[in-house]
Enzyme design. Structure first.
Site, PDB file in Angstrom:
ATOM      1  N   GLY A 173      -5.248  -4.744 -12.184  1.00  0.00           N
ATOM      2  CA  GLY A 173      -5.903  -4.602 -11.083  1.00  0.00           C
ATOM      3  C   GLY A 173      -7.043  -4.540 -10.625  1.00  0.00           C
ATOM      4  CG  HIS A 174      -9.707  -6.447 -12.441  1.00  0.00           C
ATOM      5  ND1 HIS A 174     -10.335  -7.351 -13.516  1.00  0.00           N
ATOM      6  CD2 HIS A 174      -8.802  -5.203 -13.278  1.00  0.00           C
ATOM      7  CE1 HIS A 174      -9.430  -6.610 -14.992  1.00  0.00           C
ATOM      8  NE2 HIS A 174      -8.973  -5.916 -14.784  1.00  0.00           N
TER       9      HIS A 174
ATOM     10  CG  ASP B 222      -6.963   1.478 -12.728  1.00  0.00           C
ATOM     11  OD1 ASP B 222      -6.293   0.263 -13.085  1.00  0.00           O
ATOM     12  OD2 ASP B 222      -6.723   1.557 -12.759  1.00  0.00           O
TER      13      ASP B 222
ATOM     14  CE  LYS C 121     -10.433  -3.659 -16.728  1.00  0.00           C
ATOM     15  NZ  LYS C 121     -10.326  -2.248 -15.958  1.00  0.00           N
TER      16      LYS C 121
ATOM     17  CD  GLN D 107      -4.430  -4.331 -18.905  1.00  0.00           C
ATOM     18  OE1 GLN D 107      -4.533  -5.602 -19.262  1.00  0.00           O
ATOM     19  NE2 GLN D 107      -4.113  -4.729 -17.744  1.00  0.00           N
TER      20      GLN D 107
HETATM   21  P1  GDP Z   1     -10.937  -1.903 -12.161  1.00  0.00           P
HETATM   22  O1  GDP Z   1      -9.380  -2.607 -12.681  1.00  0.00           O
HETATM   23  O2  GDP Z   1     -11.399  -1.858 -13.618  1.00  0.00           O
HETATM   24  O3  GDP Z   1     -11.639  -3.940 -11.665  1.00  0.00           O
HETATM   25  O4  GDP Z   1     -10.948  -1.448 -11.036  1.00  0.00           O
HETATM   26  P2  GDP Z   1     -10.034  -1.019  -9.956  1.00  0.00           P
HETATM   27  O5  GDP Z   1     -10.631  -2.225  -9.057  1.00  0.00           O
HETATM   28  O6  GDP Z   1      -8.437  -0.754 -10.557  1.00  0.00           O
HETATM   29  O7  GDP Z   1     -10.268   0.274  -9.651  1.00  0.00           O
HETATM   30  C1  GDP Z   1     -11.845   0.401  -9.263  1.00  0.00           C
HETATM   31  C2  GDP Z   1     -11.893   0.892  -7.628  1.00  0.00           C
HETATM   32  O8  GDP Z   1     -12.779   1.762  -7.104  1.00  0.00           O
HETATM   33  C3  GDP Z   1     -11.972  -0.143  -6.737  1.00  0.00           C
HETATM   34  O9  GDP Z   1     -11.097  -0.116  -5.282  1.00  0.00           O
HETATM   35  C4  GDP Z   1     -12.709  -0.833  -5.860  1.00  0.00           C
HETATM   36  O10 GDP Z   1     -13.284  -0.990  -5.357  1.00  0.00           O
HETATM   37  C5  GDP Z   1     -14.040   1.039  -6.581  1.00  0.00           C
HETATM   38  N1  GDP Z   1     -14.984   0.859  -7.173  1.00  0.00           N
HETATM   39  C6  GDP Z   1     -16.049   0.179  -7.411  1.00  0.00           C
HETATM   40  N2  GDP Z   1     -16.933   0.764  -8.134  1.00  0.00           N
HETATM   41  C7  GDP Z   1     -17.050   1.862  -7.036  1.00  0.00           C
HETATM   42  C8  GDP Z   1     -18.038   2.359  -7.173  1.00  0.00           C
HETATM   43  O11 GDP Z   1     -19.214   2.872  -7.330  1.00  0.00           O
HETATM   44  N3  GDP Z   1     -17.598   3.744  -6.198  1.00  0.00           N
HETATM   45  C9  GDP Z   1     -16.795   3.932  -5.097  1.00  0.00           C
HETATM   46  N4  GDP Z   1     -16.641   4.675  -4.933  1.00  0.00           N
HETATM   47  N5  GDP Z   1     -16.213   2.598  -5.525  1.00  0.00           N
HETATM   48  C10 GDP Z   1     -15.942   1.650  -6.734  1.00  0.00           C
HETATM   49  P1  IMO Z   2      -7.065  -2.734 -15.421  1.00  0.00           P
HETATM   50  O1  IMO Z   2      -7.864  -3.973 -15.479  1.00  0.00           O
HETATM   51  C1  IMO Z   2      -5.331   1.098 -15.483  1.00  0.00           C
HETATM   52  C2  IMO Z   2      -1.119   1.286 -18.152  1.00  0.00           C
HETATM   53  C3  IMO Z   2       0.042   1.357 -17.684  1.00  0.00           C
HETATM   54  C4  IMO Z   2       0.699   2.337 -18.429  1.00  0.00           C
HETATM   55  C5  IMO Z   2       0.607   1.725 -19.837  1.00  0.00           C
HETATM   56  C6  IMO Z   2       1.128   0.216 -20.364  1.00  0.00           C
HETATM   57  O2  IMO Z   2      -7.309  -2.646 -13.216  1.00  0.00           O
HETATM   58  O3  IMO Z   2      -7.836  -1.588 -15.634  1.00  0.00           O
HETATM   59  P2  IMO Z   2       1.568  -1.880 -19.154  1.00  0.00           P
HETATM   60  O4  IMO Z   2       2.272  -2.521 -17.331  1.00  0.00           O
HETATM   61  O5  IMO Z   2       0.370  -2.705 -19.920  1.00  0.00           O
HETATM   62  O6  IMO Z   2       2.598  -2.242 -20.785  1.00  0.00           O
HETATM   63  O7  IMO Z   2       1.589  -0.580 -19.229  1.00  0.00           O
HETATM   64  O8  IMO Z   2      -0.973   0.814 -19.451  1.00  0.00           O
HETATM   65  N1  IMO Z   2      -2.425   0.421 -17.419  1.00  0.00           N
HETATM   66  C7  IMO Z   2      -3.153  -0.162 -16.508  1.00  0.00           C
HETATM   67  N2  IMO Z   2      -3.639   1.363 -16.596  1.00  0.00           N
HETATM   68  N3  IMO Z   2      -5.429   0.207 -15.979  1.00  0.00           N
HETATM   69  C8  IMO Z   2      -4.796  -0.918 -15.567  1.00  0.00           C
HETATM   70  O9  IMO Z   2      -5.557  -2.091 -15.597  1.00  0.00           O
HETATM   71  C9  IMO Z   2      -3.905  -0.674 -16.143  1.00  0.00           C
HETATM   72  N4  IMO Z   2      -2.746  -2.074 -16.726  1.00  0.00           N
HETATM   73  C10 IMO Z   2      -1.792  -1.187 -17.887  1.00  0.00           C
HETATM   74  O10 IMO Z   2      -0.320   2.427 -16.242  1.00  0.00           O
HETATM   75  O11 IMO Z   2      -0.149   3.178 -18.460  1.00  0.00           O
HETATM   76 MG    MG Z   3      -7.469  -1.962 -12.089  1.00  0.00          MG
END
Ligand code: GDP
Ligand code: IMO
Ligand code: MG
Length: 421
Positions: A35-36, A8, A11, A219
């Site tokens: 979840g991107h 998270d 990416k 991840q």
């Molecule tokens: P990912 O899994 O690495 O793609 O990241 P996620 O989408 O799960 O989580 C990142 C969260 O932070 C999302 O809700 C994005 O919209 C938000 N986000 C990304 N970059 C920024 C930033 O620079 N500032 C803020 N405030 N939010 C951001």
């Molecule tokens: P993105 O791509 C954050 C974590 C789960 C758990 C562990 C194993 O959005 O960054 P799994 O279901 O993969 O067997 O769970 O990995 N986990 C993540 N945490 N971001 C993710 O994906 C994750 N995908 C799995 O919370 O601790």
């Molecule tokens: Mg994510």
């Protein structure tokens, strides 16, 4: 592009940003545990399986062989995107990718329940059981959908194993392989078939034509099955080596390895986390950063930036640069902290301990800097950043040993600074 912490990091946002200059974006591991999030013109897209470049008309989005694919989830996502005006007809899915089917999800939940207090906190998406089947040579692949006889045979074989586990260990009903085959083939075959391809071949054709390909990790480094905080990890290899195996390209083709890091750290699920905060600062990071899972809605555990981990991530991935996200979340803090070393049983170390039990006992040693107390969300050029924010980024660079090339200061596509130009 790889996550350098526990996921998270943003990416999705950076993949979307950089996809502008690319021809192809490839997911190479993981599944719909990812979840991107992309925010474009105020509209939010949360993607699980479809690569984050899919919003551009010029991109060929590719789901590589290293991904585990739930066909129902993929079709629902394609449907959701189509309803929102995104054309997914160019999407290609590797025939060698393994399928996640409903019994994998059931087994994931049952294993977690069985572990009780020692549970990992998985996303219950069936990721672990699907990769376990792949390693056991019991998996069913995307290409198997194209041959009904083979698909039915493979389902019968794998379920003759899993049904013993379901009935004898977990006291559950067995899964009827033919009924499941009927459901999958009737609902998924026709809409998925045009997307199934030899994706390694497509990627090499693109490279040979001089096109740019972005490999999008899901991840992160410390959730890596080999290099993460085992067993509190996912079941794939998000690190840069996984990009090669999960897409089918050799390391000679990789020019840049971009590590994505939050300006602080979060983690969802169980496992060690040396800089974790249990105080008001942690609550502020969660509130301001809206640190709740894109996918599962779970509260993410917050902590200060950990340069010890990042130094290790630089080595494991051969990072050429870092992109720092969510710098704006620190805007209102009077002071900001970076963990530069750990103390373990009174001894200082700059390295991530090899023994996991030491990681559990590591006490962070911080360098504290004054906060900038300014709104960074409109910053688009380095000169827009206050000197305190530059000092924070310079400390990270100096600690980690690779340049910070890009910074994100908000979720939107335009909330971004290039520090190299
Ligand atoms: P990912 O899994 O690495 O793609 O990241 P996620 O989408 O799960 O989580 C990142 C969260 O932070 C999302 O809700 C994005 O919209 C938000 N986000 C990304 N970059 C920024 C930033 O620079 N500032 C803020 N405030 N939010 C951001
Ligand atoms: P993105 O791509 C954050 C974590 C789960 C758990 C562990 C194993 O959005 O960054 P799994 O279901 O993969 O067997 O769970 O990995 N986990 C993540 N945490 N971001 C993710 O994906 C994750 N995908 C799995 O919370 O601790
Ligand atoms: Mg994510």
């Amino acid at each position: 592009m790889v996550g350098t912490q526990w996921g998270d990091e943003g990416k999705g946002k950076f993949t979307d940003l950089l996809a502008k200059e690319m021809s192809m974006v490839v997911r190479y591991q993981g599944g719909h545990n990812a979840g991107h999030t992309l925010v474009v013109d105020g509209e939010t897209f949360a993607l699980q399986l479809v690569p984050s470049g899919a919003l551009y008309d010029h991109i060929v989005p590719v789901i590589g062989n290293g991904v585990v694919v739930d066909p129902f989830v993929l079709l629902a996502e394609i449907d959701m995107l189509s309803r929102r005006g995104i054309d997914c007809s160019r999407l290609r899915v590797s025939g060698n990718a393994h399928l996640i089917l409903p019994y994998h999800q059931q087994l994931d939940a049952l294993h977690e329940r069985h572990l009780g207090k020692s549970k990992l906190g998985t996303t219950k998406r069936g990721i672990g059981p699907a990769y376990a089947d792949k390693a056991m040579r019991l998996g069913v692949r995307v290409q198997d959908l194209l041959d009904e006889m083979i698909f039915r045979e493979k389902l019968r074989a794998t379920l003759s194993h899993h049904n013993k586990v379901l009935t004898k260990i977990f006291n559950r009903l067995p899964v009827d392989p033919d009924a499941l085959a009927d459901k999958v083939l009737s609902e998924c075959l026709e809409p998925l078939a045009p997307h199934i391809a030899d994706t390694a071949d497509l990627i090499h054709d693109a490279l040979e034509a001089g096109q740019h390909v972005l490999l999008e990790g899901a991840q992160a480094t410390f959730l890596d099955l080999d290099h993460g905080t085992y067993p509190f990890v996912t079941s794939s290899n998000p690190t840069a080596g996984g990009a090669c195996t999960g897409a089918g390209v050799g390391p000679r083709h990789i020019d840049r390895v971009i590590g994505i890091a939050k300006a602080y750290v979060t983690r969802v699920g169980a496992g060690p986390f040396p800089t974790e905060l249990f105080d008001a600062d942690g609550d502020r990071l969660v509130d301001i950063g809206r640190e709740f899972g894109t996918n599962t809605g779970r509260r993410r555990r917050p902590g200060w930036f950990d340069a010890v981990m990042l130094r290790h991530a630089v080595r494991l991935n051969s990072l050429t640069e870092l992109a720092i996200t969510k710098l704006d979340v620190l805007d209102t803090f009077d002071t900001v902290k970076v963990c530069v070393a750990y103390e373990i049983d009174g001894v200082r170390t700059e390295k991530l301990p090899y023994h996991q039990s030491d990681v559990h006992r590591a006490v962070p040693i911080y360098e504290e800097l004054p906060g900038w107390r300014a709104d960074l969300t409109a910053a688009t050029e380095p000169r827009h950043l206050p000197s305190e924010a530059h000092a924070y980024l310079e400390l990270i660079e100096q600690q980690v040993g690779v340049p910070v090339s890009m910074v994100s200061t908000g979720p939107g596509r335009s909330q971004f600074l290039n520090l190299t130009s």
